[in-house]
Design a protein around this motif. Sequence first.
Motif, PDB file in Angstrom:
ATOM      1  N   THR A   1       0.831  -1.213   0.000  1.00  0.00           N
ATOM      2  CA  THR A   1       0.000   0.000   0.000  1.00  0.00           C
ATOM      3  C   THR A   1       0.858   1.252   0.000  1.00  0.00           C
ATOM      4  N   ASP A   2       1.886   1.269   0.843  1.00  0.00           N
ATOM      5  CA  ASP A   2       2.758   2.442   0.940  1.00  0.00           C
ATOM      6  C   ASP A   2       3.440   2.734  -0.388  1.00  0.00           C
ATOM      7  N   HIS A   3       3.998   1.717  -1.024  1.00  0.00           N
ATOM      8  CA  HIS A   3       4.704   1.933  -2.286  1.00  0.00           C
ATOM      9  C   HIS A   3       3.738   2.327  -3.404  1.00  0.00           C
ATOM     10  N   ALA A   4       2.565   1.714  -3.424  1.00  0.00           N
ATOM     11  CA  ALA A   4       1.592   2.084  -4.453  1.00  0.00           C
ATOM     12  C   ALA A   4       1.162   3.545  -4.293  1.00  0.00           C
ATOM     13  N   GLN A   5       0.932   3.959  -3.071  1.00  0.00           N
ATOM     14  CA  GLN A   5       0.511   5.342  -2.834  1.00  0.00           C
ATOM     15  C   GLN A   5       1.628   6.329  -3.155  1.00  0.00           C
ATOM     16  N   ARG A   6       2.870   5.981  -2.809  1.00  0.00           N
ATOM     17  CA  ARG A   6       4.005   6.840  -3.144  1.00  0.00           C
ATOM     18  C   ARG A   6       4.173   6.949  -4.663  1.00  0.00           C
ATOM     19  N   GLY A   7       4.024   5.820  -5.350  1.00  0.00           N
ATOM     20  CA  GLY A   7       4.124   5.853  -6.808  1.00  0.00           C
ATOM     21  C   GLY A   7       3.035   6.700  -7.430  1.00  0.00           C
ATOM     22  N   TRP A   8       1.824   6.602  -6.901  1.00  0.00           N
ATOM     23  CA  TRP A   8       0.708   7.393  -7.448  1.00  0.00           C
ATOM     24  C   TRP A   8       0.909   8.878  -7.177  1.00  0.00           C
TER      25      TRP A   8
END
Length: 343
Positions: free
Chosen positions: A324-331
């Motif tokens: 979740t953290d990496h997906a949100q940072r990427g977005w």
Amino acid sequence: MAQRPAIPTMSLGHGAAGHSMRAKLEAAHTAGFRGIEVFYACLESFSQSLPGDTPRDKLREAAKQTAAICRELDLTIVVLQPILNYDGIKDSKEHAERVEEITFRLELCKLLGTDMMQIPANFRLDDGITGDEEKVVADLRELADLGAKESPPIRFVYEAMCWSTTNYTWQQGWSIVQKVDRPNFGLVLDAFHIAGYEFADPTLPGGVRPNGEARLKASLEELVKVVPGERVFYVQLVDAERLDPPLARLGSKEGSASPYYIEGQQPRMSWSRNCRLFPYEEDRGAHMPIEQVCRAFLATGFEGWISFELFNRFISESDPSIPTDHAQRGWKSWEALKKNLEL
């Protein structure tokens, strides 16, 4: 085709650390991504818990289930990657074994519902490979012709990595694509590899090459002039940390104070595996002009998937919040890019 954001499964956590394929795909979907790169290692991790009489049967089932989850979540599988250390193998038996392995991956592509596989330029340092251009081109042409026989045809995309043994610049990669001369064989442009070679050097204090800004500017100006956007099958954008202390150079007798140093490994590879960051993450140490690189990519006329391919030491940690953290940072990086480039 407008620019569209994607993220790789590997960038969202490692299966060996307990990050399941479903958890990673759901994290990508929830953040807003609609494109996904499937890493072969992620399929292998997923397959270990699935039924099947052989490892390949298990991989087939993993591909089927991954495709089903992606359909459920409205995620397009952009590419299956990577095919590592293929081009230039000297031993004919080893070459034939690799072709047979890649032929199986063509089957996995069809089960996944993607029409593309990625091939980074060979980065082996032993004498079992050659950088002879005729051999490299012949090897890659062989795969392109295999892919062309599939229905629908499978495309191959070549990546010049900044630590590859011979073809380590985009110019060399583009030359290979031109010489392979097949419509289903194209180029992936990766901001990390271009900026990480022309601009940055993780073995130097401060992390920037002498005249790095001028080198990068000249390289990008040339890229815009010579690479047609339609031969770029997709692009990748990430930044990386400025290292302090820096890594030692390959073969250095002095060793390195950096915790990311691995003896016998190209320093840019060690840097890449441990220290990539999403664009605009200056608060985490990002320091390369990735937005400038992306502007050049788009100036070629490229339209399509922009993938945020992050490797980092954290993806192997067991923290369940990593997907979740990496997906949100990427977005968040995609939203900033979209605003700044008016996409």
